[in-house]
Design an enzyme around this catalytic site. Structure first.
Site, PDB file in Angstrom:
ATOM      1  N   LYS A 529      42.250  41.264  28.052  1.00 37.56           N
ATOM      2  CA  LYS A 529      42.556  40.473  28.894  1.00 37.56           C
ATOM      3  C   LYS A 529      44.028  40.913  29.115  1.00 37.56           C
ATOM      4  O   LYS A 529      44.722  40.774  27.802  1.00 37.56           O
ATOM      5  CB  LYS A 529      42.638  39.054  28.689  1.00 37.56           C
ATOM      6  N   ASP A 626      40.053  24.033  30.719  1.00 36.70           N
ATOM      7  CA  ASP A 626      39.857  24.986  31.906  1.00 36.70           C
ATOM      8  C   ASP A 626      38.389  25.076  31.848  1.00 36.70           C
ATOM      9  O   ASP A 626      37.942  26.392  32.048  1.00 36.70           O
ATOM     10  CB  ASP A 626      40.636  26.083  32.044  1.00 36.70           C
TER      11      ASP A 626
HETATM   12  P1  ATP Z   1      40.794  31.706  34.536  1.00 44.20           P
HETATM   13  O1  ATP Z   1      42.029  32.581  34.418  1.00 44.20           O
HETATM   14  O2  ATP Z   1      40.825  30.563  34.937  1.00 44.20           O
HETATM   15  O3  ATP Z   1      40.171  31.960  33.136  1.00 44.20           O
HETATM   16  P2  ATP Z   1      38.649  33.334  35.448  1.00 44.20           P
HETATM   17  O4  ATP Z   1      37.838  32.923  34.114  1.00 44.20           O
HETATM   18  O5  ATP Z   1      37.973  33.910  36.619  1.00 44.20           O
HETATM   19  O6  ATP Z   1      39.815  32.524  35.388  1.00 44.20           O
HETATM   20  P3  ATP Z   1      39.507  35.528  33.477  1.00 44.20           P
HETATM   21  O7  ATP Z   1      39.265  34.595  32.317  1.00 44.20           O
HETATM   22  O8  ATP Z   1      40.524  36.511  33.496  1.00 44.20           O
HETATM   23  O9  ATP Z   1      39.402  34.754  34.906  1.00 44.20           O
HETATM   24  O10 ATP Z   1      38.349  36.452  33.775  1.00 44.20           O
HETATM   25  C1  ATP Z   1      37.983  37.297  34.755  1.00 44.20           C
HETATM   26  C2  ATP Z   1      36.642  37.489  34.892  1.00 44.20           C
HETATM   27  O11 ATP Z   1      36.365  38.809  33.703  1.00 44.20           O
HETATM   28  C3  ATP Z   1      35.336  36.723  34.332  1.00 44.20           C
HETATM   29  O12 ATP Z   1      35.122  36.181  35.552  1.00 44.20           O
HETATM   30  C4  ATP Z   1      34.292  37.488  33.675  1.00 44.20           C
HETATM   31  O13 ATP Z   1      33.324  37.763  34.558  1.00 44.20           O
HETATM   32  C5  ATP Z   1      34.912  38.697  33.314  1.00 44.20           C
HETATM   33  N1  ATP Z   1      35.206  38.633  31.748  1.00 44.20           N
HETATM   34  C6  ATP Z   1      36.097  37.725  31.043  1.00 44.20           C
HETATM   35  N2  ATP Z   1      36.042  38.041  29.819  1.00 44.20           N
HETATM   36  C7  ATP Z   1      34.956  38.824  29.561  1.00 44.20           C
HETATM   37  C8  ATP Z   1      34.379  39.399  28.592  1.00 44.20           C
HETATM   38  N3  ATP Z   1      34.867  38.918  27.145  1.00 44.20           N
HETATM   39  N4  ATP Z   1      33.314  40.131  28.536  1.00 44.20           N
HETATM   40  C9  ATP Z   1      32.793  40.449  29.841  1.00 44.20           C
HETATM   41  N5  ATP Z   1      33.378  39.996  30.906  1.00 44.20           N
HETATM   42  C10 ATP Z   1      34.326  39.248  30.781  1.00 44.20           C
HETATM   43 MG    MG Z   2      38.644  32.844  32.292  1.00 46.19          MG
END
Ligand code: ATP
Ligand code: MG
Length: 809
Positions: A529, A626
């Site tokens: 991330k 969240d």
């Molecule tokens: P927020 O920022 O509110 O958490 P979000 O969950 O949509 O919003 P992110 O947490 O940045 O955004 O994640 C974006 C996407 O990346 C997720 O929807 C998921 O599909 C994918 N993702 C996140 N972490 C992982 C992981 N550890 N393994 C695989 N895919 C992941």
């Molecule tokens: Mg997320």
């Protein structure tokens, strides 16, 4: 009109031989006489979707108290509603001897006179959704009629629905599932005992209790299943459900006499027609789809999305062209293919080589022999076992490349291994010194602080009286420095692992940055991330906060593997979750069909346990703030893992929350009313978000956009309304179909409605939720209508709109 022998509501005609198997009579699906049908069903199963095997009037229901089914003296079968003809066989005959209507043990309703058959339901299935052994699915060239299986509109409405299962009378006939006129599944060619694309069916007859026949001649083409009477009698049926699932059931009469689901389609994502686009092979890897271009082809994009593959180099037609073998596949769509007939593989290859428009060939033993394809290859999938071998023609250069590859690959591999050893040695030395640098300051600041001390001084405090979170300040930061144990990765390693944060590695993007897929040198898959650069937090605070979170370990939480802080760059390294997030499953028409009731319940229980751990059982007490489906990740076994716990808190200055008047952080649709309106959050606001997630898992719909497509009620209000009217099950996603334990579902819906009560005091704690999920008892706690909700209209950036609505207080 003469009504001679008639059957009215309440009377039935039962198949006499073979032990009361089928019944003909009037039935209704909603227990009202106003909406009745005349049909045939299994005696021991209530008439419903999948168990009704034939209906006379599927398009128009009748009032059963006024309806009668008659065999007239001139040999016509008529369904009357009072004196109005609703349906008839139209079989009128002047010279009738002894007309007889019989329901056979096969489920066939036969009208015969002396020994000649005047009419039989097997010949007039009326696009039935259920097919029985002996019925023909196919096409009659003499009458130009198709016998197809057509789904019901919904489990409550037997009128023709969206899906049809039909035989396409092509040079290589195929059975396809259609939604409207688009293919959704293809069975592949007949191989002598089954269709290769339909699992189980393609296995040899000895291993298969139901055998199949496929007939293709000048008069007709059809597919039928055969009833096997010995050694054990096996009854079977196929059902095309309203949601497009095709199921094969069987009843072993000598066994427990229970119906078993033998197999269904789609079994996985690769069963969806042309899932990977043209010239690409779909492989199902336990909940994950892999799309691989055929040899000599590269991926292409159209309008920003994956459009399959195209040749890397044009195919220079030559008789020296080589072929690449693709093993164990469902061969491509044969709509434009040519049948060469029985020939050995070499002759088939030559046939293809001598025809410049041939791009691939396969030899299907037991039926069509040599098949050649002239254009793009569509709908290819692999099978672990079974399937056929396809030979794809390679362009000259690809062929040369292959020869080169044979020499170059081992050489490159050798070199690569040498490099890896070198890098490992270098990294080992280098990392030792980096770690020392990062941890030295922490050690200085209070080496003696124990972990419990840290949790004591942690900023999250709960007022036991009103269970609200008052303060989440950073008081403990100095103390937390003692925790600098979280592995720290260097930026270079992460860049290599993520292919320099390439777009191809992007998994998604959220409010705090972009997430990339990566692979470390040792092969471990990671998710990185990459946080946006507007954080006000210092590097030490950042690492310490993460170190604290890294201490939280539970089967239902995503593991934090490390972090990387270099300059303004801040990266969080997480374990990679093969199945991404829950939202990619529940809102997706295709993928949601993979989640049956059991799987959905397991996911709900997993989330509840993870949340209970955060709230109660871990060394810290954490409020997530969240919770939403995109923050629930799914591993390769579909075990749910909560992610992003505590991350939001890091980025939003906590001070702002102290007075509880700030704009809350979180996602519309999942925020509790008190958080949304007054910025007050507590464990109970997480419980609210959990309740919304459960309703979304059950319904497959998004709360925050629900009101825009349905009534003006949001998902919570709709669920409450249905519960109040005793119609709770109607909230269920169509993909949760056919059989499920009603009591479990009702308990789950009621638990979710409790979680989303307006008043946080009326919501259960996560401990209570976990207990409710484990209990067998019905919940009796009273419920009130959820009234406050946030909706969100998604358009382009300029039209995004959020509104808070208070209804029906
Ligand atoms: P927020 O920022 O509110 O958490 P979000 O969950 O949509 O919003 P992110 O947490 O940045 O955004 O994640 C974006 C996407 O990346 C997720 O929807 C998921 O599909 C994918 N993702 C996140 N972490 C992982 C992981 N550890 N393994 C695989 N895919 C992941
Ligand atoms: Mg997320």
């Amino acid at each position: 009109m003469i009504k001679n022998i008639s059957l009215i509501n309440g009377q039935t005609l039962t198949s006499t031989t073979g032990g009361d198997l089928f019944q003909l009579g009037f039935f209704s699906l909603d227990n009202s006489s106003a909406n009745g049908y005349l049909g045939i069903w299994y005696c021991n199963l209530t008439p419903q979707e999948g168990t009704v095997v034939w209906i006379a009037n599927r398009n128009k229901s009748v009032n059963t108290s006024m309806a009668s089914f008659n065999l007239t003296s001139d040999g016509n079968l008529i369904l009357f509603e009072e004196d109005k003809i609703v349906w008839s066989t139209g079989t009128r005959s002047k010279e009738l001897n002894s007309a007889r209507l019989q329901l056979l043990e096969s489920g066939n309703l036969v009208l015969n006179d002396s020994n000649s058959i005047l009419w039989q339901s097997f010949d007039h299935p009326g696009d039935s959704q259920t097919y029985l052994p002996g019925m023909k699915l196919g096409f009659d060239f003499r009458t130009n009629t198709s016998k197809r299986q057509v789904s019901w509109r919904s489990p409550e409405d037997p009128s023709p629905g969206d899906y049809a299962h039909v035989v396409l009378p092509l040079a290589v006939p195929d059975i396809v599932m259609l939604k409207g006129s688009s293919k959704t599944h293809r069975s592949g060619p007949w191989n002598g005992y089954g269709f290769v694309g339909d699992p189980m069916m393609a296995s040899r007859p000895q291993a298969n209790p139901i055998s199949f026949t496929f007939v293709s001649n000048q008069n007709e083409i059809y597919f039928t299943t055969n009833y096997r009477a010995s050694p054990t009698p096996v009854l079977s049926r196929t059902v095309l459900c309203a949601n497009g699932t095709f199921q094969r059931w069987r009843l072993d009469r000598d066994g427990k006499g229970e119906w078993q689901l033998l197999w269904k389609i789609p079994e996985d994502d690769c069963d969806m027609y042309n899932r990977c686009g043209r010239n690409s092979v779909c492989t199902w890897n336990y909940y994950t789809v892999n799309c691989d271009c055929l040899d000599g082809f590269i991926k292409i994009m159209e309008n920003g999305s994956d459009a399959g593959c195209q040749r890397e180099k044009p195919l220079n037609c030559s008789s020296n062209n080589q072929f690449s073998k693709v093993q164990n596949v469902k061969v491509p769509d044969t709509e434009n293919a040519t049948v060469g007939g029985n020939m050995n593989p070499d002759d088939c290859k030559n046939l293809c080589l001598n025809n410049c428009s041939c791009v691939a060939y396969a030899v299907i033993s037991g039926s069509y022999g040599c098949i050649t394809w002239p254009s793009d290859l569509l709908d290819l999938r692999t099978f672990g076992n079974g399937g056929d071998d396809l030979y794809v023609r390679l362009a000259e250069s690809s062929t040369k490349k292959h020869r080169w590859a044979a020499i170059a690959i081992p050489l490159l591999l050798g070199l690569f291994l040498l490099c890896c050893v070198g890098v490992l040695v270098w990294r080992k030395r280098n990392r030792a010194s980096t770690r020392l640098l990062l941890q030295l300051p922490n050690v200085k600041e209070g080496d003696s602080t124990t972990y419990d001390d840290v949790s004591e001084s942690r900023s999250i405090t709960i007022d036991s009286e009103d269970s609200r979170l008052h303060n989440t300040t950073d008081r403990g930061v100095g103390m937390l420095n003692t925790l600098g144990l979280l592995p720290s990765y260097d930026l270079c390693t992460i860049k290599i692992a993520t292919n320099n944060f390439s777009d191809g590695n992007k998994l998604g993007e959220g409010g705090f940055g972009v997430v990339y897929k990566g692979q470390l040198e040792d092969g471990q898959k990671i998710a990185v991330k990459k946080l946006s650069r507007n954080s006000s937090q210092g590097p030490n605070e950042f690492q310490n906060e993460l170190s604290l979170i890294a201490k939280l370990q539970h089967r239902n939480l995503v593991r934090l593997l490390g972090c990387c802080i270099e300059g303004t760059e801040r990266l969080i390294i997480l374990e990679y979750m093969e199945n991404k997030s829950l939202d990619t499953f529940i809102y997706d028409k295709t993928k949601s069909s993979l989640l049956n009731w059991q799987k959905r319940l397991e996911i709900i229980i997993g989330i509840a346990r993870g949340l209970l751990y955060l709230h109660q059982d871990s060394i810290l007490r954490v409020i997530h703030r969240d919770l939403k489906p995109s923050n629930i990740l799914l591993d390769k076994d579909m075990i749910p893992k909560i992610s992003d716990f505590g991350i939001a808190r890091i980025f939003e200055g906590d001070k702002a929350l102290e007075d509880g008047t700030t704009r809350p952080i979180g996602t519309f649709g999942y925020m509790a009313p008190e958080y949304l309106l007054y910025g007050q959050f507590s464990f109970k606001s997480d419980v609210f978000s959990f309740g919304v997630i459960v309703l979304e898992i059950l319904s497959g719909k998004k709360n925050r956009t629900f009101g825009q497509t349905n009534s003006n009620l949001n998902l919570l209000q709709q669920a409450y309304k249905l519960w109040k009217e005793g119609r709770s099950l109607e909230i269920l996603d169509d993909a949760v179909n056919c059989s499920y334990p009603t009591i479990e579902i009702l308990r789950c819906i009621r638990m979710a409605l409790l979680c989303v009560q307006d008043n946080y005091e009326e919501r259960p704690t996560m401990t209570e939720v976990v207990m409710m999920l484990a209990s067998d008892e019905q919940l009796l706690t009273p419920l009130k209508q959820p009234t406050i909700t946030s909706t969100y209209s998604e358009g382009d950036c300029s039209t995004k709109e959020m509104s808070i609505t208070i209804t029906g207080r």
